[in-house]
Motif scaffolding. Sequence first.
Motif, PDB file in Angstrom:
ATOM      1  N   GLY A   1       0.792  -1.220   0.000  1.00  0.00           N
ATOM      2  CA  GLY A   1       0.000   0.000   0.000  1.00  0.00           C
ATOM      3  C   GLY A   1       0.823   1.266   0.000  1.00  0.00           C
ATOM      4  N   LYS A   2       2.070   1.185  -0.450  1.00  0.00           N
ATOM      5  CA  LYS A   2       2.957   2.350  -0.465  1.00  0.00           C
ATOM      6  C   LYS A   2       3.258   2.758  -1.906  1.00  0.00           C
ATOM      7  CE  LYS A   2       2.953   2.136   3.944  1.00  0.00           C
ATOM      8  NZ  LYS A   2       2.171   3.116   4.722  1.00  0.00           N
ATOM      9  N   ASN A   3       3.706   4.012  -2.064  1.00  0.00           N
ATOM     10  CA  ASN A   3       3.922   4.509  -3.426  1.00  0.00           C
ATOM     11  C   ASN A   3       5.206   5.305  -3.611  1.00  0.00           C
ATOM     12  OD1 ASN A   3       3.351   6.865  -2.101  1.00  0.00           O
ATOM     13  ND2 ASN A   3       1.319   7.139  -3.010  1.00  0.00           N
ATOM     14  N   SER A   4       6.094   5.271  -2.594  1.00  0.00           N
ATOM     15  CA  SER A   4       7.372   5.970  -2.734  1.00  0.00           C
ATOM     16  C   SER A   4       8.403   5.314  -1.824  1.00  0.00           C
ATOM     17  CB  SER A   4       7.226   7.458  -2.394  1.00  0.00           C
ATOM     18  OG  SER A   4       6.695   7.620  -1.096  1.00  0.00           O
TER      19      SER A   4
ATOM     20  N   GLU B   1      20.765   8.991  11.424  1.00  0.00           N
ATOM     21  CA  GLU B   1      20.160  10.322  11.555  1.00  0.00           C
ATOM     22  C   GLU B   1      20.248  11.107  10.250  1.00  0.00           C
ATOM     23  OE1 GLU B   1      18.369  11.562  14.041  1.00  0.00           O
ATOM     24  OE2 GLU B   1      18.543   9.568  14.922  1.00  0.00           O
ATOM     25  N   LYS B   2      21.360  10.971   9.563  1.00  0.00           N
ATOM     26  CA  LYS B   2      21.532  11.693   8.296  1.00  0.00           C
ATOM     27  C   LYS B   2      20.481  11.263   7.270  1.00  0.00           C
ATOM     28  CE  LYS B   2      24.991  10.757   5.477  1.00  0.00           C
ATOM     29  NZ  LYS B   2      26.384  10.660   4.966  1.00  0.00           N
ATOM     30  N   HIS B   3      20.249   9.966   7.191  1.00  0.00           N
ATOM     31  CA  HIS B   3      19.279   9.465   6.215  1.00  0.00           C
ATOM     32  C   HIS B   3      17.843   9.776   6.640  1.00  0.00           C
ATOM     33  CE1 HIS B   3      21.765   7.111   3.327  1.00  0.00           C
ATOM     34  NE2 HIS B   3      22.643   7.192   4.315  1.00  0.00           N
ATOM     35  N   ARG B   4      17.607   9.834   7.929  1.00  0.00           N
ATOM     36  CA  ARG B   4      16.249  10.147   8.396  1.00  0.00           C
ATOM     37  C   ARG B   4      15.813  11.539   7.935  1.00  0.00           C
ATOM     38  NH1 ARG B   4      15.610   9.255  14.663  1.00  0.00           N
ATOM     39  NH2 ARG B   4      13.426   9.762  14.132  1.00  0.00           N
ATOM     40  N   GLN B   5      16.783  12.427   7.732  1.00  0.00           N
ATOM     41  CA  GLN B   5      16.455  13.785   7.290  1.00  0.00           C
ATOM     42  C   GLN B   5      15.954  13.825   5.845  1.00  0.00           C
ATOM     43  OE1 GLN B   5      16.528  16.078   9.708  1.00  0.00           O
ATOM     44  NE2 GLN B   5      17.251  14.362  10.964  1.00  0.00           N
ATOM     45  N   ASN B   6      16.164  12.717   5.108  1.00  0.00           N
ATOM     46  CA  ASN B   6      15.815  12.705   3.678  1.00  0.00           C
ATOM     47  C   ASN B   6      14.539  11.930   3.362  1.00  0.00           C
ATOM     48  OD1 ASN B   6      18.264  14.059   3.206  1.00  0.00           O
ATOM     49  ND2 ASN B   6      19.389  12.121   3.075  1.00  0.00           N
ATOM     50  N   LEU B   7      13.765  11.594   4.391  1.00  0.00           N
ATOM     51  CA  LEU B   7      12.642  10.665   4.195  1.00  0.00           C
ATOM     52  C   LEU B   7      11.290  11.335   3.978  1.00  0.00           C
ATOM     53  CD1 LEU B   7      13.448   7.965   6.907  1.00  0.00           C
ATOM     54  CD2 LEU B   7      13.938   7.870   4.471  1.00  0.00           C
ATOM     55  N   GLN B   8      11.249  12.660   3.987  1.00  0.00           N
ATOM     56  CA  GLN B   8       9.953  13.342   3.987  1.00  0.00           C
ATOM     57  C   GLN B   8       9.057  12.930   2.816  1.00  0.00           C
ATOM     58  OE1 GLN B   8      12.889  14.758   4.263  1.00  0.00           O
ATOM     59  NE2 GLN B   8      12.979  16.078   6.060  1.00  0.00           N
ATOM     60  N   ASP B   9       9.633  12.637   1.686  1.00  0.00           N
ATOM     61  CA  ASP B   9       8.837  12.355   0.482  1.00  0.00           C
ATOM     62  C   ASP B   9       8.659  10.860   0.212  1.00  0.00           C
ATOM     63  OD1 ASP B   9       8.611  15.085  -0.023  1.00  0.00           O
ATOM     64  OD2 ASP B   9      10.529  15.128  -1.081  1.00  0.00           O
TER      65      ASP B   9
END
Length: 359
Positions: free
Chosen positions: A29-32, A75-83
């Motif tokens: 059920g995910k799309n990105s 932590e660095k990668h968590r900052q890039n997860l918004q989309d």
Amino acid sequence: MKKIIFSPSTYIQGRQEIKNLEKYVKQLGKNSAYIVIDEFIYNNYKDQIINSFIENNTKYNLAIFNGECCIEEIEKHRQNLQDYNIIIGIGGGKALDFAKAISYYEDYPVIIVPTVASTDAPCSRLSAIYTQKGEFLQYITLKNSPDIVLVDVDIIMKAPVRFLIAGIGDAISTYYETNACYKSNSKTITGGNVTKHILMLSKLCRDIILQDGYNAILSLKDGIYSQALDDVIEANIYLSGVGFENGGLSVAHALHNGLTILKDSYKSLHGEKVAFATIVQLILEGRPLDEIKELILFYKKIGLPTNLEELGINNISDEEIRKVAKVSCDLKYTIRNHFLTITEEDIFLAIKSLNKLIF
């Protein structure tokens, strides 16, 4: 008595399954997708991974794993997860643990794609966290097991044969350690007791390896797919993974931890040390000599170590063996799960006697 079983929600194993990765994202059920990937796999399988995403206009990001599963990188990668709304880990053990850790902190679903069959970690709900220098820091117990474990047999077949052999060494301990925990009524990682179902699953894992392990290795060396190879990959990744997590660990993995204090042990893989330690466990349990002989001869046939020298540990003193035994008996390790009370002296003598066995 409470009995609990952890396992991946879905386990998929087949040929060229990497091409279906986008389909499995949609099934959840995910799309990105935010994809953490080993550099080697990126260089060799990038097109196969992204084609299905491109064809179906599904958003994705490929992020190359830098080689260390540490808090700073997480932590660095968590900052890039918004989309993005799902994590995918593709690679070896640390890359998979890294993806699982990100999914834990962000409460995201995760798809795990192992590229070697050298350990049983892909199916577990644990992540090992290290410092930036590569020193072990802690385990994170995840909220859930992986949503999907996707095993592409063709990718596994591209890995060096040593990794499959080491996976066999890790997996074959599953039955003996599960059996020890079952007899002692120990708690497993799940917080419950061993079920008979898991005891039989771990026995099946051992039986497949003893029956098909040699032929699987021959197939891999020749680059030829076979049913034996497919079955052993399943045993190494799934049967052993579900087996150890729900069956428990005992002497073999405690002694593995003890061996890691020796610098020479760094030459050997995790599964190679566990294989050696499994024979030591059989000696400690007083198992029949014929059973120990069967395992040793199997090891010799496929290339697993049967003594310290074959582990790359040469000219070791009795004092050093005693230090290994002392660390192995630390109750923070899994020695406590055995049905026997095993002392440092017991382990010392068992290692010494194994090094003298000749078949």
